[in-house]
Design an enzyme around this catalytic site. Structure first.
Site, PDB file in Angstrom:
ATOM      1  N   ARG A 231       0.867  -1.090  -0.260  1.00  0.00           N
ATOM      2  CA  ARG A 231      -0.067   0.000  -0.044  1.00  0.00           C
ATOM      3  C   ARG A 231       0.840   1.094   0.058  1.00  0.00           C
ATOM      4  O   ARG A 231       1.820   1.174   0.734  1.00  0.00           O
ATOM      5  CB  ARG A 231      -1.025   0.174   1.204  1.00  0.00           C
ATOM      6  CG  ARG A 231      -1.992  -0.821   1.056  1.00  0.00           C
ATOM      7  CD  ARG A 231      -3.097  -0.695   0.212  1.00  0.00           C
ATOM      8  NE  ARG A 231      -3.995  -1.639   0.083  1.00  0.00           N
ATOM      9  CZ  ARG A 231      -4.190  -2.767  -0.733  1.00  0.00           C
ATOM     10  NH1 ARG A 231      -3.229  -3.155  -1.376  1.00  0.00           N
ATOM     11  NH2 ARG A 231      -5.250  -3.747  -0.646  1.00  0.00           N
ATOM     12  N   GLU A 260      -3.798   7.249  -5.847  1.00  0.00           N
ATOM     13  CA  GLU A 260      -4.013   6.728  -7.209  1.00  0.00           C
ATOM     14  C   GLU A 260      -5.261   6.715  -7.851  1.00  0.00           C
ATOM     15  O   GLU A 260      -6.188   6.625  -7.250  1.00  0.00           O
ATOM     16  CB  GLU A 260      -3.742   5.039  -6.846  1.00  0.00           C
ATOM     17  CG  GLU A 260      -2.473   4.699  -6.060  1.00  0.00           C
ATOM     18  CD  GLU A 260      -2.399   3.248  -5.710  1.00  0.00           C
ATOM     19  OE1 GLU A 260      -1.336   2.627  -5.368  1.00  0.00           O
ATOM     20  OE2 GLU A 260      -3.477   2.744  -5.671  1.00  0.00           O
ATOM     21  N   HIS A 279       0.129  -0.185  -9.988  1.00  0.00           N
ATOM     22  CA  HIS A 279      -0.804  -0.968  -9.286  1.00  0.00           C
ATOM     23  C   HIS A 279      -1.147  -2.069  -9.855  1.00  0.00           C
ATOM     24  O   HIS A 279      -2.393  -2.398  -9.772  1.00  0.00           O
ATOM     25  CB  HIS A 279      -1.860  -0.184  -8.511  1.00  0.00           C
ATOM     26  CG  HIS A 279      -2.492  -0.879  -7.286  1.00  0.00           C
ATOM     27  ND1 HIS A 279      -2.835   0.077  -6.186  1.00  0.00           N
ATOM     28  CD2 HIS A 279      -2.604  -2.098  -6.756  1.00  0.00           C
ATOM     29  CE1 HIS A 279      -3.321  -0.746  -5.205  1.00  0.00           C
ATOM     30  NE2 HIS A 279      -3.106  -2.191  -5.579  1.00  0.00           N
TER      31      HIS A 279
END
Length: 312
Positions: A231, A260, A279
């Site tokens: 994270r 994000e 990601h």
């Protein structure tokens, strides 16, 4: 039975299908849903499927929802307390991406150490043709054997990375809140001070928020490598930037950011000693198929009066 999928694109950009859900009810599918459209899109729906689209108390209490399926392991996008108070079952999809995330973690480390992309580009741009020798050097190549890998967080992904690092001949140490049998568990300070490579695999909590910061970086070896496929909030990005610039940190490879997608050009992107992927550590096709199958399975169990992978 009305099933609304609020943000299906990340799971299925077009290479999978939604037949499993379609067999269970009438599906209304959206690639993504802005917050201002959530309430109207879920109107009348008993089943709501979400990945990152937030379902807060106001949305939940103004709805007819009976079941929320989260297309991820993390479920912080749902107000769990509000869901429970309103008798809504919430499920997630655990452990679908263990091998894939571990593989991505090691691929980031290998890119730092081997510079495969850099050398491929150099060759294709003509530098090998121009070389006076049988090889040429653009950037140092690093051997992992006998170096120390420090892992923070020994969940399934952390354990998988631990075993992969051992396969490279690395000495592996790990910090976890509880001791895990079969792993070399040490204190967090030992991981910070002894590791040549530090890989983050812990959840984002109040305790771990900005775990990597000026204070913790100062405890690290000069020339440390930092990996984060967990994270973004685990790292203070301003501090990471400064220590990458000073070369206290040799390199960092991260798959996650605090925001994000980033809202603007991030200064860290200008540095040569950082690798950033968007990601996608979780997103192999194999992992996404497992995720889809489990999400459908969760809903099928619920509709048949059983509960599987409930988080509330």
């Amino acid at each position: 039975m009305k099933i609304v999928i609020l943000d299906g694109y990340a799971l299925n950009p077009g290479d999978l299908d939604w037949h499993g859900f379609e067999a269970l009810g009438h599906v209304e599918l959206y690639d993504r849903t802005p917050e201002e459209l959530i309430a109207s899109r879920i109107e009348g729906a008993e089943i709501v499927i979400t990945n990152k689209t937030p379902l807060n108390r106001d949305i939940i209490e103004g709805s007819n929802i009976k079941y929320i399926g989260v297309l991820a392991t993390g479920y912080n996008v749902v107000d769990i307390q509000a869901a429970s108070e309103n008798g809504i079952t919430v499920t997630n999809v655990p452990s679908y991406g263990t091998q894939t995330v571990a593989q991505h973690t090691i691929s980031l480390l290998l890119e730092i150490c081997q510079n495969v992309g850099l050398y491929d580009h150099a060759v294709k741009s003509g530098k090998w043709h121009e070389s006076k020798d049988f090889c040429f050097f653009e950037k140092p190549i690093i051997e992992l054997a006998d170096k120390t890998m420090g892992i923070i967080g020994l969940g399934k992904i952390g354990q998988c990375v631990y075993r992969l690092a051992e396969a490279f001949g690395m000495k592996v140490i790990a910090y976890n809140r509880s001791i895990k049998e079969g792993f070399n568990c040490v204190s967090i300070d030992q991981v910070l001070s002894q590791s040549d490579v530090i890989s983050l695999h812990c959840p984002l909590t109040e305790e771990t928020n900005q775990l990597i910061n000026e204070k913790s970086i100062e405890k690290m070896k000069d020339g440390v490598i930092i990996l984060n496929t967990s994270r973004g909030g685990l790292i203070n990005e301003a501090d990471l930037y400064q220590y990458l610039k000073s070369n206290k940190i040799y390199a960092a490879a991260i798959d996650v950011l605090e925001v994000e997608p980033p809202r603007h050009h991030h200064p860290i992107m200008d540095l040569d000693n950082v690798i950033i992927t968007p990601h996608i550590a979780w997103a192999s096709k194999e992992a996404r198929i497992r995720l889809m199958d489990t999400a459908v399975d969760n809903l099928n169990f619920y509709l048949n009066g059983q509960i599987k992978n409930q988080v509330n």
